[in-house]
Enzyme design. Structure first.
Site, PDB file in Angstrom:
ATOM      1  CG  HIS A 241      -1.726  -1.067   1.353  1.00 56.38           C
ATOM      2  ND1 HIS A 241      -2.993  -1.633   0.709  1.00 56.38           N
ATOM      3  CD2 HIS A 241      -2.455  -1.852   2.620  1.00 56.38           C
ATOM      4  CE1 HIS A 241      -3.624  -2.431   0.476  1.00 56.38           C
ATOM      5  NE2 HIS A 241      -2.971  -2.661   1.634  1.00 56.38           N
TER       6      HIS A 241
HETATM    7  O1  RIB Z   1      -5.133  -0.262   4.766  1.00 57.21           O
HETATM    8  C1  RIB Z   1      -3.699  -0.250   4.404  1.00 57.21           C
HETATM    9  C2  RIB Z   1      -3.437   0.664   5.407  1.00 57.21           C
HETATM   10  O2  RIB Z   1      -3.848   1.532   7.130  1.00 57.21           O
HETATM   11  C3  RIB Z   1      -1.878   1.198   5.367  1.00 57.21           C
HETATM   12  O3  RIB Z   1      -1.352   2.540   4.975  1.00 57.21           O
HETATM   13  C4  RIB Z   1      -1.311   0.214   5.826  1.00 57.21           C
HETATM   14  O4  RIB Z   1      -0.018   1.317   7.058  1.00 57.21           O
HETATM   15  C5  RIB Z   1      -2.674   0.759   7.740  1.00 57.21           C
HETATM   16  O5  RIB Z   1      -2.191   2.088   7.644  1.00 57.21           O
END
Ligand code: RIB
Ligand code: CA
Length: 311
Positions: A241
């Site tokens: 992500h």
């Molecule tokens: O949904 C995924 C996100 O939430 C990413 O940024 C992970 O690190 C958490 O912060």
């Protein structure tokens, strides 16, 4: 001209990779890391952020602790994804560098006020509590921010912590509502794009093949956190992500998106934290965000591999 950025973060293995990518990229000048409660509690996110700085041999980079809970709700964390430490998968030494005595929100406000207008980009990778608190406490900074490029939300990809909401927005929907309504130049990296950036055993093998200590650590983190998502989604890999935010700053051409209106659900418990994106323009609500929807995943992972191997 290097781009000044502040990374607001809740490490989290994917946050950690994003931080390393930023530190490995000459296009960017990281002014500091501001930590927020999210994947794991604040004590741990500020500890983890310092571990990542020392892994990159950047103990000079200031790390600030910010808000330890959402603006108006209890904290929800994600140890089930990231492990109890938040950085499970690759043991790292205790950090020696200190956390700064200045609160992260004060650092964000003071830094924006001291800099020339529109010269600093904020890169939130976790719940938006620090960013929203800074905007609430110092509304004058909104027009001083060059851009906010954030990791959060979902529309066509739906939610990951509830059927309707993505974790970062779900944890602090009031903060997200304040940021999305602030008028700042906003770029959003939702699950719609991060779910097209899946790690793979081949990528981990490529990292390990570099015989580089940092690549080795990233492979260990990846192999840890992908166990949850591969099980959940039945995919070979897991969405990587947070580096999408940094990759967008370095190589925006590998992304595509659309400027749309995005509103945040804060009332309903069923759809709390949903990012309601008017992708088809069916309302007259003004566009307030560039909502990313696609990525060239091969270029993304090559960028990360090549940059990390130079750290
Ligand atoms: O949904 C995924 C996100 O939430 C990413 O940024 C992970 O690190 C958490 O912060
Ligand atoms: Ca994060």
């Amino acid at each position: 001209m290097r781009r000044d950025i502040i990374i607001d973060t809740d490490p989290g293995q994917d946050d950690a990779v994003a931080i390393l990518l930023a530190l490995a990229s000459p296009e960017l000048n990281v002014l500091g890391l501001t930590c927020v409660a999210g994947n794991v509690p604040l004590e741990r996110t500020s500890y983890n952020a310092r571990q990542v700085c020392e892994l990159a041999r950047r103990s000079d980079l200031p790390v600030f602790a910010g808000c330890d809970r959402p603006m108006a709700r209890g904290l929800v964390t994600a140890e089930y994804v990231h492990g109890d430490s938040g950085l499970d998968g690759a043991p790292l030494p205790e950090p020696v560098m200190p956390v700064q005595s200045t609160h992260a929100v004060d650092f964000i406000i003071d830094t924006l006020r001291a800099a020339a207008p529109k010269t600093i980009t904020l890169c939130p990778l976790g719940p938006l509590t620090n960013i929203a608190t800074a905007l609430q406490r110092a509304p004058d900074i909104a027009e001083r921010i060059a851009q906010v490029v954030l990791r959060g939300g979902a529309y066509f990809e739906v939610g990951n912590i509830t059927p309707a909401a993505e974790f970062n927005i779900y944890v602090d929907p009031e903060a997200a509502q304040l940021v999305f309504g602030s008028g700042v130049d906003l770029v959003v990296a939702p699950l719609d794009v991060t779910h097209k950036a899946l790690t793979s055993p081949e990528w981990s093998a490529t990292l390990r093949g570099k015989n580089h200590p940092i690549c080795e650590v990233v492979a260990g983190w990846t192999e840890f956190f992908e166990r949850f998502d591969t099980e959940k989604y039945g995919s070979k890999g897991a969405p990587l992500h947070d580096p999408c935010v940094i990759a967008y700053l370095i190589a925006p051409e590998i992304f595509a998106g659309r400027r749309v209106n995005v509103e945040i659900e804060t009332h309903s418990e069923l759809t709390r934290g949903m990012t309601v994106a008017d992708w088809w323009g069916v309302t007259d609500r003004p566009a307030n965000a560039l909502f990313l929807g696609s990525i060239d995943a091969a270029k993304y992972f090559n960028l990360i591999t090549n940059r990390l191997a130079q750290l």
